[in-house]
Design an enzyme around this catalytic site. Structure first.
Site, PDB file in Angstrom:
ATOM      1  N   CYS A  21      55.451  47.596  73.173  1.00  0.00           N
ATOM      2  CA  CYS A  21      55.528  49.063  73.252  1.00  0.00           C
ATOM      3  C   CYS A  21      54.764  49.598  74.460  1.00  0.00           C
ATOM      4  O   CYS A  21      54.120  50.645  74.392  1.00  0.00           O
ATOM      5  CB  CYS A  21      55.017  49.730  71.975  1.00  0.00           C
ATOM      6  SG  CYS A  21      55.928  49.275  70.518  1.00  0.00           S
ATOM      7  N   GLN A  37      43.241  50.523  69.118  1.00  0.00           N
ATOM      8  CA  GLN A  37      42.713  49.169  69.374  1.00  0.00           C
ATOM      9  C   GLN A  37      41.213  49.164  69.573  1.00  0.00           C
ATOM     10  O   GLN A  37      40.637  48.103  69.844  1.00  0.00           O
ATOM     11  CB  GLN A  37      43.400  48.561  70.620  1.00  0.00           C
ATOM     12  CG  GLN A  37      44.895  48.413  70.508  1.00  0.00           C
ATOM     13  CD  GLN A  37      45.317  47.394  69.443  1.00  0.00           C
ATOM     14  OE1 GLN A  37      44.510  46.605  68.919  1.00  0.00           O
ATOM     15  NE2 GLN A  37      46.595  47.407  69.102  1.00  0.00           N
ATOM     16  N   ASP A  85      43.290  57.443  72.351  1.00  0.00           N
ATOM     17  CA  ASP A  85      44.014  56.583  71.419  1.00  0.00           C
ATOM     18  C   ASP A  85      43.055  55.452  71.035  1.00  0.00           C
ATOM     19  O   ASP A  85      42.761  54.571  71.850  1.00  0.00           O
ATOM     20  CB  ASP A  85      45.273  56.055  72.122  1.00  0.00           C
ATOM     21  CG  ASP A  85      46.041  55.046  71.275  1.00  0.00           C
ATOM     22  OD1 ASP A  85      45.483  54.549  70.277  1.00  0.00           O
ATOM     23  OD2 ASP A  85      47.199  54.745  71.636  1.00  0.00           O
TER      24      ASP A  85
HETATM   25  N1  PMP Z   1      48.385  52.934  70.335  1.00  0.00           N
HETATM   26  C1  PMP Z   1      48.023  51.660  70.525  1.00  0.00           C
HETATM   27  C2  PMP Z   1      47.100  51.312  71.648  1.00  0.00           C
HETATM   28  C3  PMP Z   1      48.518  50.673  69.658  1.00  0.00           C
HETATM   29  O1  PMP Z   1      48.172  49.405  69.851  1.00  0.00           O
HETATM   30  C4  PMP Z   1      49.379  51.057  68.606  1.00  0.00           C
HETATM   31  C5  PMP Z   1      49.957  50.028  67.653  1.00  0.00           C
HETATM   32  N2  PMP Z   1      50.479  48.888  68.274  1.00  0.00           N
HETATM   33  C6  PMP Z   1      49.695  52.400  68.456  1.00  0.00           C
HETATM   34  C7  PMP Z   1      49.182  53.316  69.328  1.00  0.00           C
HETATM   35  C8  PMP Z   1      50.600  52.883  67.352  1.00  0.00           C
HETATM   36  O2  PMP Z   1      49.993  52.679  66.128  1.00  0.00           O
HETATM   37  P1  PMP Z   1      50.820  52.941  64.773  1.00  0.00           P
HETATM   38  O3  PMP Z   1      52.072  52.126  64.912  1.00  0.00           O
HETATM   39  O4  PMP Z   1      49.913  52.413  63.712  1.00  0.00           O
HETATM   40  O5  PMP Z   1      51.078  54.390  64.682  1.00  0.00           O
END
Ligand code: PMP
Length: 417
Positions: free
Chosen positions: A372, A210, A207
């Protein structure tokens, strides 16, 4: 040799490009925008590239044979090429435009996951994942009977790699790990994780939501199987993101969404899927956002990537020092040298929502909540935290403004006791 990073990056050179940063929010005071991990701001060049497209170059892509459609298709595909170069992917076919990081991870879970994961197989995640890199794997486990296991965190906010080898086995089909924690800022040793996972034959999804906006990214050197990231966290618009995948993996994956553009041939009896990446881009894609992302990459690529990281590290160091003087403030996560531009903290027993609301009165935008990442918060016995997150356009003065305002927040609550 003096590198751009060692000379330091001057945010003032860039701030003028960002209309929103010079906008007085309240009482004519400038906005101190420290919520970049949620979403970044856009420079005029990105906004203009999208306006230009709507004004001069807009039609649907990969369909029309009129010149306007061809022009839009060229711009859309040029954006794919910019993404390819930015992350050093071998070929443009390995860049799939998605709706974002979430869309990219769900695509892998549905397509690669359903085709490759069986009952009893294991998916290894970490305790610091964003829900976007957890829930799709839980859903895959529910569909298939696979088991989700996790790497724990240390008290100081790093991945605990001690049990990694014991957790990895021939049953491990996939390791899903974030390159940078969106709460702790921790930069994870993803290359080592990839190497060790590959030793047992597991596929690795990183992922990069960030990390790609803040750190140099080279998918070929990382040897990563899948990388997911979002346009809106790197100066681009929301609604577009990227899935990079190794070619053999992508080519073996069935389509997830069915519809226009993703097929070679359709009959009333069935269909033949198209080639990658079209196979995964069913329907009209986010045409203008993708072109905007291309413009964002043009902007970012002109700044030495190591200079962005170095500037953010200096801001984080300053924040750690300045926030240490605020009585009762506790930073969650590792020391500045192991972090990207994120500082997350608690302040006594003051609720993070109250902190964020009072900071807002100083025109300082931060995020409060679980970000989240509920399992991570549970690990530290917290229900919520406050997060300040930086980008290259943030200044040392903004860090000082945060520290000063936090001290006032503390005093307000002390008076109320
Ligand atoms: N993974 C990480 C580490 C994030 O920080 C985020 C966004 N806060 C996401 C996934 C999800 O990204 P998106 O909402 O742009 O799909």
């Amino acid at each position: 040799m003096t590198t751009a990073a060692s000379r330091g990056l001057d945010p003032e050179v860039y701030r003028g490009d960002f209309p929103i940063l010079s906008q007085g929010v309240r009482d004519g005071r400038p906005l101190v925008y420290l919520d970049n991990a949620a979403t970044t701001q856009r420079p005029r060049q990105v906004i203009q590239a999208m306006v230009d497209t709507y004004e001069h170059h807009y039609a649907n892509v990969h369909r029309g044979i009129h010149w306007l459609a061809e022009r839009t298709t060229e711009l859309y595909e040029a954006a794919r090429e910019k993404v390819r170069q930015f992350i050093n992917a071998p070929a443009g076919e390995q860049i799939v435009f998605t709706s974002g990081t979430t869309g990219a991870i769900n695509l892998v879970a549905r397509s690669w996951g359903d085709a490759n994961v069986r009952a009893g197989d294991e998916i290894l995640v970490t305790e610091m994942e964003h829900h976007s890199n957890l829930v799709p794997w839980h859903q895959l486990a529910e569909r298939t009977g696979a088991v989700v296991r996790h790497l724990p965190l240390t008290e100081d906010g790093r991945l605990d790699l001690a049990p990694f080898d014991a957790l990895l086995s021939r049953r491990t089909r996939l390791v899903a790990v974030t390159a940078v924690s969106n709460v702790l800022g921790t930069i994870n040793p993803v290359e080592e994780i990839i190497r060790r996972a590959h030793d047992v034959g597991a596929v690795v999804l990183v992922d990069g939501a960030q990390s790609v906006p803040h750190l140099p990214t080279d998918v070929a050197a990382m040897d990563v199987d899948f990388l997911a990231f979002s346009g809106h966290k790197m100066l681009g618009p929301s609604g577009v993101g990227v899935l990079y995948g190794k070619r053999d993996l992508l080519e073996a994956m069935p389509p997830f969404l069915g519809g226009g553009s993703m097929i070679r041939r359709v009959t009333l009896e069935g269909f033949d899927p198209g080639d990658v990446p079209a196979r995964f881009e069913a329907g009209t894609p986010a045409i203008v956002p993708a072109i905007g992302l291309g413009a964002a990459i043009d902007y970012l690529a002109a700044i030495p990537a190591d200079a962005i990281h170095e500037h953010e590290r200096r801001l984080v160091e300053r924040a750690h020092e300045a926030l240490a003087s605020v009585e009762g403030l506790r930073i969650i996560g590792p020391p500045p040298e192991d972090k990207a531009g994120i500082v997350t903290f608690t302040l006594g027993r003051i609720h993070p929502h109250d902190i964020a609301q009072l900071l807002d009165r100083h025109n300082i935008a931060v995020r409060a909540g679980h970000h989240c990442a509920m399992p991570l918060h549970r690990r530290y016995r917290l229900s919520a935290t406050t997060r300040a997150s930086f980008y290259f356009y943030n200044t040392p003065a903004e860090v000082d403004a945060l520290a000063g305002a936090l001290d006032q927040v503390r005093q307000v609550f002390q008076r109320r006791k």
